[in-house]
Design an enzyme around this catalytic site. Structure first.
Site, short mmCIF file in Angstrom:
data_model
loop_
_atom_site.label_atom_id
_atom_site.label_comp_id
_atom_site.label_asym_id
_atom_site.label_seq_id
_atom_site.Cartn_x
_atom_site.Cartn_y
_atom_site.Cartn_z
N GLY A 216 0.84 -1.21 0.00
CA GLY A 216 0.00 0.00 0.00
C GLY A 216 0.86 1.24 0.00
N ASN A 217 0.24 2.38 0.26
CA ASN A 217 1.03 3.61 0.37
C ASN A 217 0.45 4.48 1.48
OD1 ASN A 217 -0.98 5.51 -0.77
ND2 ASN A 217 -0.67 4.27 -2.61
N ARG A 218 1.09 5.61 1.73
CA ARG A 218 0.74 6.39 2.92
C ARG A 218 -0.39 7.39 2.70
NH1 ARG A 218 6.25 8.86 4.44
NH2 ARG A 218 4.91 10.20 5.69
N SER A 219 -1.07 7.34 1.58
CA SER A 219 -2.14 8.30 1.34
C SER A 219 -3.27 8.11 2.35
CB SER A 219 -2.69 8.12 -0.08
OG SER A 219 -3.87 8.87 -0.21
#
Ligand code: CTP
Length: 428
Positions: A216-219
């Site tokens: 995933g990512n940090r958004s």
């Protein structure tokens, strides 16, 4: 979402009459009076006789810093109702009891609140609150239909626990933050986005490694959620397509949850058929594990799994054909170097009307913060660097540009339609 604490559009410098009638939900009107005031509005509270049984004017006066009223004939100010009505930019009645709705539907003016309502030309938001059987009664339903005919906006009620825990049906007043959003939409009035379908994407995607793990990512989704809230406030019909996010759905906004880039692609493609504008604020994964394991990958001594990645589809590029002619498309670009040059390339390559460029290395910009510093790029126009602002203010700056683009698109559209009609007439 930002709290109601910062002065903000469209409340700043506006006057709101807050009518409070005699229901137990009157205690929530206290929070609402505070929230409206903190958002920047001058709040004139008008209490009915019934409301005085539940709450006291002094409480409201302490929170709004202004007098709270209840008498139609206050000494020395016989035209108070006219003054309140004329100065108001919006009238919000919360809670609106069955009795109040009946009096308002009959056009009565037998107390300060009903007289103010008759005298005002400002938008009116009514927030019904009562026992569910009282709400379901044909008399109340007929009154509500009549009030809607007058052009009043009805906000709620919700389904949820009522006084004394009874009631399964609608009757519960909306929460103060929801009413605040309705008041904002009323204060905003008609805008170029009113009645338009705006699709906003937000948050990151998750790409499965196995049934329990993902990349995933940090958004956080904050920027997209702010845009969705602001677009609804401007009168749009908003669909928010969101990856996993802890944020609550902004009032009025329709939510579609997705997880992976592929699901985002499908959701955007099907939403584009109706969209007047697409704002692609989601941080869509560019890569995903090529073969997600069907079962949880086990830890075996001495071995580490190798994960091979493959590219996902670029949603903006892959859905270009699905866009409606004349629709406005906004993209975001998170860059760490040569932000504007890279942005100009994306603007063109992805066929965008507006690109919002973020430099992730700037303090106060990027993921997991409430502020953002962006540069706006539009084809054929100079770069527009905005100062560091709250994400709510950035959302409004973006939507100001979308407003202008949608207006141009509709006037071009109607000019085309006129030319078509003219040609058809000439042919006929
Ligand atoms: N985007 C998309 N589909 C993807 C990745 C990104 O539609 N698979 C969209 C984003 O929502 C954003 C815009 O494209 O509006 C730019 O995203 P960004 O990650 O900055 O650009 P990329 O094209 O992925 O380029 P790079 O990561 O190489 O900078």
């Amino acid at each position: 979402m930002p709290g109601p604490r910062a002065p903000r559009r469209p409340f700043q410098g506006r006057r709101v009459v807050l009518g409070v009638t005699g229901g137990i939900a009157a205690y929530k009107a206290i929070t609402l009076a505070r929230d409206l005031t903190l958002a920047g509005a001058s709040v004139d509270v008008v209490l009915t006789e019934g409301a005085l049984e539940f709450v006291r004017p002094l409480t409201f006066e302490a929170l709004t810093g202004r007098p709270a009223y209840s008498s139609l004939y206050p000494q020395g100010d016989p035209l108070l109702h006219i003054r309140l009505a004329r100065d108001a930019h919006a009238v919000v009645v919360a809670p609106a009891t069955a009795n109040f709705l009946a009096r308002a539907a009959a056009g009565m003016a037998d107390d300060l609140l009903t007289a103010t309502l008759l005298a005002t030309e400002a938008p009116v938001v009514l927030c019904p609150a009562m026992n569910d059987r009282m709400y379901a009664h044909p008399a109340t339903q007929a009154n509500l239909a009549r009030l809607a005919e007058f052009g009043y906006r009805l906000a709620g009620p919700a389904v949820g626990p009522l006084a004394w825990g009874e009631g399964e049906g609608p009757g519960r007043m909306l929460e103060p933050d929801e009413i605040l959003a309705h008041a904002g939409r009323a204060l905003e009035g008609a805008t170029p986005l009113s009645g338009k379908r705006v699709v906003v994407t937000a948050g990151g995607t998750r790409e499965a490694i196995d049934p329990v793990r993902y990349i995933g990512n940090r958004s956080s989704g904050r920027m997209g959620y702010e845009i969705a809230a602001a677009a609804w406030r401007r009168g749009a019909d908003v669909l928010l397509i969101s990856g996993p996010s802890p944020l609550s759905v902004p009032p009025g906004v329709e939510l579609r949850r997705i997880e992976s880039a592929e699901q985002m692609l499908d959701a955007v493609r099907s939403a584009l058929a109706e969209a007047d504008a697409l704002v692609m604020a989601a941080a869509v994964a560019d890569f995903r594990p090529a073969d997600a394991a069907a079962h949880k990958i086990k830890k075996e001594a001495g071995t580490v799994p190798q994960i091979t990645l493959e590219a996902t589809a670029d949603v903006l590029r892959a859905t270009r054909e699905a866009r409606r002619p004349g629709s406005v498309v906004v993209g975001f670009a998170l860059e760490t170097n040569d932000a504007v040059e890279n942005g100009r390339r994306k603007l063109q390559g992805k066929g965008l009307d507006l690109l919002v460029v973020n430099d992730a290395t700037e303090p106060g910009a990027g993921f997991e913060v409430d502020t953002n510093r962006v540069v706006l790029l539009q084809p054929g126009q100079p770069d527009e660097a905005l100062p560091l602002m709250s994400k709510a203010a950035v959302a409004d700056a973006i939507l100001d540009r979308v407003d202008a683009l949608v207006s141009t698109a509709s006037s071009v559209g109607s000019a085309d339609a006129k030319v078509d009609a003219g040609a058809a007439e000439a042919r006929g």
